[in-house]
Scaffold this motif. Structure first.
Motif, mmCIF file in Angstrom:
data_model
loop_
_atom_site.group_PDB
_atom_site.id
_atom_site.type_symbol
_atom_site.label_atom_id
_atom_site.label_comp_id
_atom_site.label_asym_id
_atom_site.label_seq_id
_atom_site.Cartn_x
_atom_site.Cartn_y
_atom_site.Cartn_z
ATOM 1 N N LEU A 185 -72.995 134.476 50.858
ATOM 2 C CA LEU A 185 -74.051 135.492 50.877
ATOM 3 C C LEU A 185 -73.638 136.732 50.092
ATOM 4 O O LEU A 185 -74.433 137.308 49.354
ATOM 5 N N ALA A 186 -72.372 137.148 50.264
ATOM 6 C CA ALA A 186 -71.891 138.337 49.548
ATOM 7 C C ALA A 186 -71.764 138.069 48.054
ATOM 8 O O ALA A 186 -72.096 138.923 47.224
ATOM 9 N N LEU A 187 -71.305 136.874 47.690
ATOM 10 C CA LEU A 187 -71.155 136.532 46.271
ATOM 11 C C LEU A 187 -72.503 136.514 45.561
ATOM 12 O O LEU A 187 -72.618 136.932 44.412
ATOM 13 N N ALA A 188 -73.532 136.026 46.248
ATOM 14 C CA ALA A 188 -74.870 135.958 45.641
ATOM 15 C C ALA A 188 -75.650 137.254 45.847
ATOM 16 O O ALA A 188 -76.846 137.291 45.550
ATOM 17 N N PHE A 189 -74.970 138.294 46.361
ATOM 18 C CA PHE A 189 -75.572 139.601 46.698
ATOM 19 C C PHE A 189 -76.957 139.438 47.320
ATOM 20 O O PHE A 189 -77.915 140.120 46.955
ATOM 21 N N LEU A 190 -76.992 138.511 48.292
ATOM 22 C CA LEU A 190 -78.207 138.330 49.096
ATOM 23 C C LEU A 190 -78.139 139.233 50.320
ATOM 24 O O LEU A 190 -77.049 139.564 50.793
ATOM 25 N N LEU A 195 -76.410 145.393 48.596
ATOM 26 C CA LEU A 195 -76.291 146.791 48.152
ATOM 27 C C LEU A 195 -76.107 146.930 46.631
ATOM 28 O O LEU A 195 -76.569 147.913 46.052
ATOM 29 N N PRO A 196 -75.430 145.993 45.943
ATOM 30 C CA PRO A 196 -75.280 146.171 44.483
ATOM 31 C C PRO A 196 -76.594 146.214 43.723
ATOM 32 O O PRO A 196 -76.648 146.772 42.621
ATOM 33 N N VAL A 197 -77.675 145.617 44.278
ATOM 34 C CA VAL A 197 -78.964 145.635 43.573
ATOM 35 C C VAL A 197 -80.069 146.186 44.481
ATOM 36 O O VAL A 197 -81.232 145.810 44.348
ATOM 37 N N ALA A 198 -79.682 147.071 45.414
ATOM 38 C CA ALA A 198 -80.630 147.572 46.401
ATOM 39 C C ALA A 198 -81.782 148.314 45.722
ATOM 40 O O ALA A 198 -81.577 149.334 45.072
ATOM 41 N N ALA A 199 -82.980 147.774 45.871
ATOM 42 C CA ALA A 199 -84.134 148.378 45.210
ATOM 43 C C ALA A 199 -84.527 149.700 45.849
ATOM 44 O O ALA A 199 -84.863 150.668 45.162
ATOM 45 N N GLY A 200 -84.481 149.785 47.166
ATOM 46 C CA GLY A 200 -84.929 150.985 47.847
ATOM 47 C C GLY A 200 -83.973 152.150 47.728
ATOM 48 O O GLY A 200 -84.369 153.308 47.861
#
Length: 303
Positions: A185-190, A195-200
């Protein structure tokens, strides 16, 4: 190295992987909206291709163009050695398990490069956050895979599947399965590790400054990464193609989609985790648990 790359095998693996990625795009939307929209991935792809390309003025042109392709490569390279049945790996490498882990490492390079090359604050913070997550999940992931290799006495994925004939690794080493699942889950940043691609919070983080076709390649790369991780869990912990009645490739596909659906389901119900907490939990609890899992498997093998 044995090359099984015949044309029918390549076409079969390619179709299964591509179909799986499309199904994952549908499942991801289902996890958010609560309904299945089978045509939505096509509409979204066409929308991104038609959108105007907006590039940062002070970007690093080489790395900016390379990052999306690298993420796609990270998602697809592992598929070459992961078997859908006893005869379907495109490459049978003596170091297959090591190759899978190395292929996934390109995701880190892609996210850090994407964030850094954009020369934007949000993107750069997103890239460094992913690097922080890497420090948290990498050791438990490698050590969990090591325990599956110990039981099979081989790093060849086909042999690892065959070692689970009597008992799947999810039962034989449940701690290792749990650690690898969370690390995936962390590797796929799901979510809850997105947080690495957090839209909000970061307006898209490492992806903030990518638009149009490059954004589409990034989305394909992330879905391919999720697909490869789900196949990896199927092969290393769920008995691969083994199952009653149905052909092996069907069992692999069903197990893979079930794992991927659980990925999206977890993200829907679990709150987002800060990367510093993830790092703390990893070194305090996950890494020692991974060491104990290796010790546990070693004791079972000696009995």
């Amino acid at each position: 190295m044995e090359n099984n790359n015949t044309l029918p095998t390549t076409l079969l693996v390619g179709l299964l992987f591509a179909g799986g990625v499309y199904a994952l795009a549908v499942l991801e939307y289902w996890s958010v909206a609560g309904r299945l929209a089978w045509a939505r991935p096509v509409r979204l792809a066409l929308k991104l291709l038609a959108r105007e390309e907006i590039k940062p003025r002070q970007r690093d042109a080489v790395f900016y163009e390379t990052a999306p392709v690298l993420l796609l490569a990270a998602g697809t390279l592992a598929a070459a050695v992961l078997p859908w049945s006893a005869s379907t790996p495109l490459l049978s490498l003596a170091t297959g398990a090591l190759f899978v882990n190395a292929a996934f490492a390109y995701a880190m390079v892609a996210l850090v490069l994407g964030g850094w090359s954009s020369n934007g604050a949000y993107a750069m913070i997103g890239g460094w956050r992913f690097l922080g997550q890497l420090l948290a999940y990498s050791m438990p992931m490698v050590m969990a895979l090591t325990a599956t290799v110990m039981r099979a006495e081989s790093m060849v994925p086909v042999q690892i599947v065959l070692s689970q004939r009597g008992l799947w690794n999810i039962v034989y080493q449940p701690v290792g399965f749990g650690l690898f699942y969370l690390a995936a889950l962390a590797l796929a940043f799901l979510p809850p590790f997105d947080l690495p691609v957090a839209a909000g919070e970061l307006a898209g983080g490492a992806w903030a400054d990518f638009t149009g076709a490059r954004r589409l390649v990034l989305r394909l790369g992330r879905l391919s990464l999720v697909m490869s991780l789900a196949v990896t869990i199927t092969v290393f912990y769920l008995g691969g193609w083994q199952g009653p009645g149905l052909p092996g490739v069907v069992w692999t596909l069903l197990k893979t989609l079930l794992v991927a659906a659980s990925f999206f389901g977890v993200g829907h119900y679990v709150s987002r985790v800060r990367y510093d907490l993830l790092l703390e939990w990893s070194w305090k609890y996950a890494t020692p648990a991974a060491l104990l899992n290796i010790l546990w498997v070693g004791i079972l093998l000696l009995l």
